[in-house]
Each structure stands twice: as C-alpha cells, then as structure tokens.
Design a protein around this motif. Structure first.
Motif, PDB file in Angstrom:
ATOM      1  N   GLY A 130      48.151  -4.913 -17.484  1.00  0.00           N
ATOM      2  CA  GLY A 130      48.835  -3.788 -16.850  1.00  0.00           C
ATOM      3  C   GLY A 130      50.347  -3.953 -16.888  1.00  0.00           C
ATOM      4  O   GLY A 130      50.859  -4.854 -17.571  1.00  0.00           O
ATOM      5  N   GLY A 152      49.073   1.734 -20.227  1.00  0.00           N
ATOM      6  CA  GLY A 152      49.097   0.300 -19.982  1.00  0.00           C
ATOM      7  C   GLY A 152      48.230  -0.457 -20.978  1.00  0.00           C
ATOM      8  O   GLY A 152      47.340   0.119 -21.615  1.00  0.00           O
ATOM      9  N   THR A 207      45.883   4.205 -15.341  1.00  0.00           N
ATOM     10  CA  THR A 207      45.400   2.893 -14.903  1.00  0.00           C
ATOM     11  C   THR A 207      44.051   3.013 -14.195  1.00  0.00           C
ATOM     12  O   THR A 207      43.829   3.980 -13.455  1.00  0.00           O
ATOM     13  CB  THR A 207      46.441   2.233 -13.947  1.00  0.00           C
ATOM     14  N   ARG A 258      55.870   0.444 -11.265  1.00  0.00           N
ATOM     15  CA  ARG A 258      55.029   1.382 -10.506  1.00  0.00           C
ATOM     16  C   ARG A 258      55.740   1.818  -9.234  1.00  0.00           C
ATOM     17  O   ARG A 258      55.696   2.980  -8.849  1.00  0.00           O
ATOM     18  CB  ARG A 258      53.677   0.731 -10.189  1.00  0.00           C
ATOM     19  N   TYR A 293      51.281   6.997 -14.617  1.00  0.00           N
ATOM     20  CA  TYR A 293      50.777   5.743 -15.187  1.00  0.00           C
ATOM     21  C   TYR A 293      49.255   5.837 -15.257  1.00  0.00           C
ATOM     22  O   TYR A 293      48.598   6.088 -14.246  1.00  0.00           O
ATOM     23  CB  TYR A 293      51.227   4.566 -14.314  1.00  0.00           C
ATOM     24  N   GLU A 303      49.484   7.989 -10.323  1.00  0.00           N
ATOM     25  CA  GLU A 303      48.660   7.025 -11.056  1.00  0.00           C
ATOM     26  C   GLU A 303      47.272   7.612 -11.222  1.00  0.00           C
ATOM     27  O   GLU A 303      46.640   8.003 -10.238  1.00  0.00           O
ATOM     28  CB  GLU A 303      48.615   5.695 -10.303  1.00  0.00           C
TER      29      GLU A 303
END
Ligand code: 6GU
Length: 226
Positions: free
Chosen positions: A116, A112, A87, A122, A85, A129
């Motif tokens: 988010g 994202g 972020t 998650r 992910y 991440e």
C-alpha cells in the motif's frame, strides 16, 4: 468529466478503457482519462517509488515523495473534486457512490501496490478511499478500471435509450428481471406468456414482479435497505 489515474502498471488500465462504452464516452468528448506512470516522479534514476516499511516486516510501501510530487504537479493544472485511493480497506463501492462521483468534474485516482501507500499520503492528500469488494487484488488498477467504468457510463449522453442506466439492476435497489430473445420455443423451453401478450401494462407488471421475486430470493439485504 476528467479522470487522472496514478499507477505503476498503466498497461493494466489500457484495454478496459479503450473499448465499448468507455471508448464511446471518450470519443464523444464526454470523458477524458489520463493515466500517469508514477515512475515519472521516482526518487532516483533507478525509478524507485517504493521502500521497506519502518518497524520491519515483509512487503514494500509506496513512498511519500513520488506520490506527493505527482499529486501536487497534477493539481497545478486541475482542481480535483476528490482524490481517491483504491484500497481493500476503503468504503465498499456501490451504485450510490458511483452516482455521486458521476456528478463531479475532476477526479484523481491512486492505484496502490505492494503493502500500500505511506499513511501520510492518505492523511494529507486523499479525500476518499474505495474498495471494490471483500477480496484481495494484486493492485488498484483493476479496481480503478471498475470505478471508471461504473462512473463513465452514467455521464449524460454516454448511454443511448437501449442501454439507459435507469433500467440497471441496483439503480432502484431491485435486481433486473429475466430477459428472453428469439426463438419463442427453444427445445421446448418457452418464453413466459406475459412477454408475448403485447400488453405493455401486463409486461411491466410481470417484469416488476420478477424483479421483486429475484431480489427477495437472491439479495434480501437490498430490500431491507429501502
Ligand atoms: Cl481497491 N485494491 C486492491 N488491491 N484490492 C482490492 C481492492 C482494491 N478492492 C478489493 N480488493
């Protein structure tokens, strides 16, 4: 290597992945990138993929269902080594992380948007991440393009001798030395003598000294990490 990317703005990923070294990697069959529009897994006919956040407050959240369905459907044909992910609160990307990821076979990246993605995605699907630095982007797509580029150029056979990743800044925790090309004298500004000496050992020594000096001046933190 195969990389799948889930995005609500796939157009943002097109150009960076279709030119130069990323194009070469794909043309040579060394890298396969599949960008998937998350709306394909929308919760209704309006293409909804986001909703208001519980507890109130401005900004939408990317919902569980489209993401879970997308990840599960893609996972039926591909076994992902990592589900990443992108972020701003992830671990900051560096050469070591890219080196590690370049050894994997299948990666899934989730871009994202808005506030988010729902935290439960998650917790239950994401295995890694990643942030690309301490500043805010409008979405994860440009970060995903950066990550794909930094990984893709490390795949064996993508770069040639001239562009070899072994000589990159950061690969040995040192910044690259200064480089010069013709002419030897431009407006009275000369190329350093060492580079014109024809003595390969002298040249390598000079380059190493310059790398060290540049790293000490600009990024002393890199030398501390050694
Ligand atoms: Cl991965 N995403 C967003 N939206 N902003 C960022 C980032 C990622 N990394 C740094 N800023």
């Amino acid at each position: 290597m195969r990389i799948d990317i889930l995005s609500v703005l796939p157009e943002l990923l097109e150009s960076p992945l279709q030119h130069s070294i990323m194009k070469r990697a794909q043309d040579k069959g060394l890298l396969e990138v599949h960008v998937h529009h998350l709306r394909k897994w929308a919760v209704n006919e309006y293409g909804q993929i986001d909703d208001y956040q519980y507890g109130g407050g401005a900004g939408m959240v990317m919902m569980c269902e489209p993401l879970a369905k997308a990840i599960e459907e893609l996972s039926q044909t591909v076994t992902y080594d990592e589900i990443i992910y992108l972020t701003p609160d992830g671990k900051q990307l560096n050469q070591q992380i890219s080196n590690g990821l370049s050894l994997k076979k299948n990666l899934l990246m989730i871009c994202g948007h808005y506030k988010g993605i729902d935290e439960r995605i998650r917790e239950h699907f994401v295995t890694m991440e990643i942030s690309i630095g301490d500043y805010v982007l409008s979405g994860g797509e440009l970060a995903a393009a950066v990550l794909v580029d930094s990984i893709g150029r490390l795949l064996p056979g993508v770069l040639n001798d001239e562009t070899s990743a072994l000589f990159d800044s950061f690969q040995d925790n040192l910044l690259a030395p200064p480089v010069y090309s013709r002419p030897v004298d431009f407006r009275g500004w000369k190329v350093p003598d060492a580079l014109m000496s024809g003595n390969h050992r002298l040249i390598e020594e000079w380059r190493h000294e310059q790398s060290l000096k540049r790293t000490q001046d600009r990024r002393p933190d890199l030398l501390k990490d050694l």
